[in-house]
Design a protein around this motif. Structure first.
Motif, PDB file in Angstrom:
ATOM      1  N   LEU A   1       3.210   6.738  -8.386  1.00 12.64           N
ATOM      2  CA  LEU A   1       2.383   7.677  -9.142  1.00 12.64           C
ATOM      3  C   LEU A   1       3.251   8.757  -9.797  1.00 12.64           C
ATOM      4  O   LEU A   1       4.284   9.142  -9.246  1.00 12.64           O
TER       5      LEU A   1
ATOM      6  N   LEU B   1       2.385   2.823  -3.347  1.00 15.37           N
ATOM      7  CA  LEU B   1       1.507   3.432  -4.346  1.00 15.37           C
ATOM      8  C   LEU B   1       1.821   4.900  -4.604  1.00 15.37           C
ATOM      9  O   LEU B   1       1.904   5.320  -5.768  1.00 15.37           O
TER      10      LEU B   1
ATOM     11  N   PHE C   1       0.828  -1.208   0.000  1.00 15.87           N
ATOM     12  CA  PHE C   1       0.000   0.000   0.000  1.00 15.87           C
ATOM     13  C   PHE C   1       0.862   1.257   0.000  1.00 15.87           C
ATOM     14  O   PHE C   1       0.537   2.254  -0.655  1.00 15.87           O
TER      15      PHE C   1
END
Length: 248
Positions: free
Chosen positions: A52, A48, A45
């Motif tokens: 990006l 992430l 998690f």
């Protein structure tokens, strides 16, 4: 048993919506290896924001926010308490008394500032690396959680509390499985497994330092030591990973 312990670990070590129940908590307490296993999930998690697109400062800020949205602030509370305790003049009894104080002193404030600055700097460095380098976040999280697990295996608590509830159920016999559970993280930097190896070794060194400090300054490992070790090991492992990726 392991899956139930992993659910308990995620419920305790993160804010992921896995639920809480007594059976999972007891399984977690008895299974230290569930901590590094939870690190794989939590790390997935946390990578992430790094993956990006966007300006490096924005990505770094998003990374810091994600860390505490996913993991909560319980570990940071350990950083604050330990920072305050370590600047106290006196013995273990006086330092443990400070750990129970809800006020934030200069030591705690400085410790938090250093941790946040270290995490932000790591996010900036990661944002400047190739996209695949985001996987370093997973390795750092596995190393940090593995460090907590090793403290549970080898530490003993100075009094009743969270530290006692965890260290009292396990022993050194659980350590080999904890170490083995971190080995698959090396695949994430394949074929440059030395990068992952350096990061995991850095987390172990932080853990050994925390264990020695806890024994000499506090007479044992408590919940604050566990939380602070997690935060510090994560940051050190990330910076070691960035250095290794860049210069090796």
């Amino acid at each position: 048993m392991v899956l139930r312990a992993l659910r308990g670990a995620l419920g305790f070590l993160s804010r992921l919506p896995v639920g809480h129940d007594g059976d999972s908590w007891e399984a977690f307490r008895a299974t230290p290896v569930s901590m590094p296993l939870a690190g794989y999930v939590v790390g997935a998690f946390l990578l992430l924001p790094i993956a990006l697109p966007g300006p490096a400062p924005t990505i770094a800020f998003a990374f810091v926010v994600a860390v505490y949205l996913v993991t909560g602030i319980n570990h940071m509370d350990g950083v604050i308490d330990l920072g305050d305790a370590l600047v106290v003049h006196g013995g273990p009894d006086e330092r443990r008394a400070v750990l129970k104080d809800t006020d934030v002193g200069a030591g705690g404030a400085l410790a938090v500032a250093i941790v946040i600055a270290g995490l932000l700097a790591a996010g900036l460095a990661l944002a400047a690396l190739p996209l695949r380098a985001a996987l370093l976040v997973v390795i750092a999280e596995v190393g940090a959680k593995g460090g907590m697990a090793l403290l549970v295996c080898f530490g003993s608590a100075p009094h009743d509390g969270l530290g006692a509830s965890l260290t009292g159920r396990s022993g050194s016999r659980s350590a080999p499985l904890v170490v083995a559970s971190t080995v698959p993280a090396a695949i994430l930097t394949w074929p440059r497994i030395e990068i992952a190896g350096a990061m995991l070794l850095a987390a172990v060194i932080v853990t050994l330092g925390s264990l020695r400090l806890a024994r000499t300054a506090l007479d044992g490992v408590n919940g604050d030591v566990l939380g602070a070790t997690n935060e510090i090991a994560r940051i050190v492992a990330l910076h070691v990973g960035v250095i290794a990726w860049t210069h090796w």
